[in-house]
Design an enzyme around this catalytic site. Sequence first.
Site, short mmCIF file in Angstrom:
data_model
loop_
_atom_site.label_atom_id
_atom_site.label_comp_id
_atom_site.label_asym_id
_atom_site.label_seq_id
_atom_site.Cartn_x
_atom_site.Cartn_y
_atom_site.Cartn_z
N SER A 157 40.16 40.17 5.53
CA SER A 157 40.76 41.30 6.24
C SER A 157 41.92 40.81 7.09
O SER A 157 41.78 39.84 7.84
CB SER A 157 39.73 41.99 7.14
OG SER A 157 38.72 42.60 6.37
N GLY A 191 43.87 43.01 9.10
CA GLY A 191 44.26 44.07 10.02
C GLY A 191 45.25 45.03 9.39
O GLY A 191 45.04 45.50 8.27
N GLU A 199 47.91 44.47 8.04
CA GLU A 199 48.54 43.91 6.83
C GLU A 199 47.64 44.04 5.61
O GLU A 199 47.99 43.55 4.54
CB GLU A 199 48.91 42.46 7.07
CG GLU A 199 49.97 42.28 8.16
CD GLU A 199 50.31 40.82 8.39
OE1 GLU A 199 49.86 39.96 7.59
OE2 GLU A 199 51.01 40.53 9.36
N GLY A 200 46.49 44.66 5.74
CA GLY A 200 45.64 44.90 4.59
C GLY A 200 44.63 43.81 4.33
O GLY A 200 43.97 43.33 5.25
N GLY A 235 36.19 46.68 9.00
CA GLY A 235 35.77 45.62 8.09
C GLY A 235 34.43 45.93 7.43
O GLY A 235 34.21 45.59 6.26
N ASP A 236 33.53 46.58 8.16
CA ASP A 236 32.23 46.95 7.60
C ASP A 236 32.40 48.00 6.50
O ASP A 236 31.67 47.98 5.50
CB ASP A 236 31.32 47.49 8.71
CG ASP A 236 31.16 46.50 9.84
OD1 ASP A 236 31.17 45.29 9.57
OD2 ASP A 236 31.02 46.94 11.00
#
Length: 319
Positions: free
Chosen positions: A216, A218, A220-221, A250-251
């Site tokens: 991950s 953020g 930026e994908g 993220g989950d």
Amino acid sequence: MILTVTPNPALDGTWHVGGLVAGESHRVATGAQRAGGKGVNVARVLAAAGDEVLALMTAGGASGHALGDDLRAAGIAHRLVPVAAPTRRSIAVVDDTTGEATLLNERGAALSPEEAAAFRDEACSLATRAAAVVVSGSLPPGLAAGDVAAIVAAAVASGIVTIADVTGAALWAAAEAGAHVLKPNAAELRETTGTDDVMAGAQALLQCGAGLVVVSLGAEGMLLVRRTHPSRGLRARLPRVLQGNPTGAGDAAVAALAHLLAARGTVEDLGDDELAQLARTAVGWSASAVLMPLAGDLSSERDALTAAVIFDTDSRNQT
């Protein structure tokens, strides 16, 4: 059934403020409290998506009772391993003017050797009967990286797709145990591998035994790198930056990976089109979670965000 394993669950509290000013008093609306922890958030997303899910975690004290009550109210199938210490709590304060969330996460009390063994053994037993296994989050004192490796190894030995979203020694241990997918964020990858180079960090985990690394990034994908093509990464992102609450994003990505891979049954021979589908879905679900006030929920814009995902290629020699 998709099994989510949460070694260090939490009772999450979330408050929203119009503008957070350090050192000042704020009058806010009543906050929301719900069962949390990374694996619990994954289970919540999967249940909403229609997947059969079982959430395994520890629970203790009054906060542990509240954790179980919330899971029952939400209709999420779960198994609680009783422990003596109260379940930890976390606080999220979301500044609605900036979309930034300030988090206060208790570390969690230590498990006794007997409690740690009971949790590990229950996870290993359930893992052999699942369609996919997700091990997520921090470890409480008393539970070691070797326990994570044991859970991953039990699932892998049974041919069960296994995803680990852990960090540090536990991430290395999961890789060495043959986890099919690892899902660190950039900071966790740097902490674990010691390199700021995201591609190099992903390659290090692949060399250690992982099948697919999803990082991950953020706004930026995400970066996805396969063991079968370690020098060619796929970057997926939205064409715009979303404002909102990143807690649980993220989950949601992990839930997307579990949702697709449980149906596929393996990560072997993952083709370019299938990798792109994984990336598109993970980014879309993650982005839709950012738009929601509480972790574990997805926005109604999920499908539109998923369709909007764009791709870049990150190619370099394996190091």
